[in-house]
Scaffold this active site. Sequence first.
Site, PDB file in Angstrom:
ATOM      1  CG  ASP A  18      -6.224   5.161  -1.771  1.00  0.00           C
ATOM      2  OD1 ASP A  18      -6.389   4.060  -1.243  1.00  0.00           O
ATOM      3  OD2 ASP A  18      -5.173   5.821  -1.676  1.00  0.00           O
ATOM      4  CE  LYS A  21      -7.971  -0.486  -6.695  1.00  0.00           C
ATOM      5  NZ  LYS A  21      -7.507   0.869  -6.399  1.00  0.00           N
ATOM      6  N   GLY A  45      -6.346  -0.980   0.789  1.00  0.00           N
ATOM      7  CA  GLY A  45      -7.446  -0.837   1.749  1.00  0.00           C
ATOM      8  C   GLY A  45      -8.712  -0.641   0.958  1.00  0.00           C
ATOM      9  CG  HIS A  46     -10.107  -2.811  -1.805  1.00  0.00           C
ATOM     10  ND1 HIS A  46      -9.950  -3.902  -2.610  1.00  0.00           N
ATOM     11  CD2 HIS A  46      -9.268  -1.866  -2.301  1.00  0.00           C
ATOM     12  CE1 HIS A  46      -9.061  -3.632  -3.553  1.00  0.00           C
ATOM     13  NE2 HIS A  46      -8.621  -2.409  -3.376  1.00  0.00           N
ATOM     14  CD  GLN A 227      -1.486  -1.740  -3.926  1.00  0.00           C
ATOM     15  OE1 GLN A 227      -1.276  -2.646  -4.691  1.00  0.00           O
ATOM     16  NE2 GLN A 227      -1.822  -1.959  -2.679  1.00  0.00           N
TER      17      GLN A 227
HETATM   18  P1  IMP Z   1       4.151   0.277  -0.459  1.00  0.00           P
HETATM   19  O1  IMP Z   1       3.217  -0.338  -1.436  1.00  0.00           O
HETATM   20  O2  IMP Z   1       3.721   0.102   0.956  1.00  0.00           O
HETATM   21  O3  IMP Z   1       5.564  -0.143  -0.681  1.00  0.00           O
HETATM   22  O4  IMP Z   1       4.135   1.866  -0.710  1.00  0.00           O
HETATM   23  C1  IMP Z   1       4.669   2.435  -1.889  1.00  0.00           C
HETATM   24  C2  IMP Z   1       3.822   3.605  -2.355  1.00  0.00           C
HETATM   25  O5  IMP Z   1       2.544   3.115  -2.783  1.00  0.00           O
HETATM   26  C3  IMP Z   1       3.510   4.625  -1.279  1.00  0.00           C
HETATM   27  O6  IMP Z   1       3.433   5.909  -1.882  1.00  0.00           O
HETATM   28  C4  IMP Z   1       2.146   4.217  -0.773  1.00  0.00           C
HETATM   29  O7  IMP Z   1       1.440   5.303  -0.217  1.00  0.00           O
HETATM   30  C5  IMP Z   1       1.507   3.769  -2.068  1.00  0.00           C
HETATM   31  N1  IMP Z   1       0.421   2.795  -1.855  1.00  0.00           N
HETATM   32  C6  IMP Z   1       0.537   1.504  -1.498  1.00  0.00           C
HETATM   33  N2  IMP Z   1      -0.666   0.927  -1.410  1.00  0.00           N
HETATM   34  C7  IMP Z   1      -1.573   1.859  -1.728  1.00  0.00           C
HETATM   35  C8  IMP Z   1      -2.989   1.860  -1.844  1.00  0.00           C
HETATM   36  O8  IMP Z   1      -3.680   0.860  -1.643  1.00  0.00           O
HETATM   37  N3  IMP Z   1      -3.561   3.048  -2.202  1.00  0.00           N
HETATM   38  C9  IMP Z   1      -2.842   4.153  -2.467  1.00  0.00           C
HETATM   39  N4  IMP Z   1      -1.512   4.207  -2.372  1.00  0.00           N
HETATM   40  C10 IMP Z   1      -0.877   3.060  -2.017  1.00  0.00           C
END
Ligand code: IMP
Length: 428
Positions: A18, A21, A45-46, A227
């Site tokens: 977040d 990007k 989420g972009h 991420q």
């Molecule tokens: P998962 O990727 O859904 O398995 O989540 C694992 C961890 O990564 C959690 O703490 C999510 O909040 C975090 N996470 C996954 N995708 C994002 C992202 O795009 N931005 C920020 N945190 C993320």
Amino acid sequence: MSKKSPQVIAVVGAQWGDEGKGKIIDYLAQDAQVVVRAQGGDNAGHTVVNNLGTFKLNIIPSGIFNPEIINIIGPGTVVNPNTVIKELENLKKQGIKGINLQISQNAHLILDYHLYQDALQEAQREKEIGTTKKGIGPAYISKFKRVGIRAGLLKDPKRLKKALDSVLKLEKQSLSNGKIPPEFQPDFYSKSINLWSKSLANYVVDTQITLKSQIDKGSTILIEGAQGTLIDLDYGTYPYTTSSNPSVNGLLLGSGIPASYLTKTIGIFKSYQSRVGSGGMPTEIKDNLGDWLRKKGHEYGTTTGRPRRVGFFDGVAANYSHLINNFDEIVITRLDILTGTKKLKLAKAYKYKSKLLNHFPTDDHILEDCSPIYADFHPWKEDLSNVKSFHDLPKQAQKYCQAILKTVPGAKLSFIGVGPERESLITL
Ligand code: IMP
């Protein structure tokens, strides 16, 4: 005539995700011929704000607004076909024409049962990870267990159905309570398979061939990270990570671009920290200032709507991220959000059990117990939205940016974001 050399630029999330990007990719894509998503899935989420409107993308790369740009969902991703279909529909509804999208035949599909497993695993954990519940971890588990289904099968729905039948037979055995939820029954997918195939099969190609021909042509290729490095499966604060590799090596592997072609690595840093889900965050602000920052920065998940934890800029974490990625350049995003803050601080070291710690610990147990040692800065009150050059920034903001840059020795500062629009960028 000398041959044009390809430019391969990796845009890496340098914190916990977040970082903004999407906006930077959208800007850099103006000079690119290809944008590739390399890892992760629709957990990302972009948000992109450009002259065509405001768009939220979860899996489709941020170059999609320009029909001349080839947008690739790469082999290292996990793809929920329902999300791609929905996102394509939304883009069309918002008036985007000439969708130029390719999905790697080697990308793995996220199926409904993965979402079920994600929720179940979260419920069974002693301490939740706080996943997005998009089935990301379970889809990667299927891939590594070699019971995954690749996107290539969307071109052959009969084979897809057969493969799914045998996968579900296997995966059902992992259910301990004997009850078989609908997501584990082959019939659950009958209608979907036809829809997925009809809607997406034409986008599925061997993206390695596309990339090779673009490299040979001397194209500019952006690898769009999703991420951030601090939730990298291997280099992040395990187990409070995602299940893919958002750092630069992961982007190369997942895009399918040989490492020797990489020309530049750009790290994206937000001017403060945010984190979603569990795990240590030494600079977290838990008081009213945190609420103010969260509100001002709209720090709520694009994918899940969850409020994000926010904090002061963490120089220790930034330095670690640089160690992992070796950034050539960095971008500081959202500097405008800090205008009017009551306190401005940057963590330069941690204290752990009365010892000084200069290196970011990836053992979450240790990180949870670290308290930051801060450098204090003078806040500014001036509106930054129309500032176009570094020297026009308030002196305090200049000092703060220079302090951020110091945490990543050797890297250059290339842009500073001062607003959501494509143009709200200071170029250095
Ligand atoms: P998962 O990727 O859904 O398995 O989540 C694992 C961890 O990564 C959690 O703490 C999510 O909040 C975090 N996470 C996954 N995708 C994002 C992202 O795009 N931005 C920020 N945190 C993320």
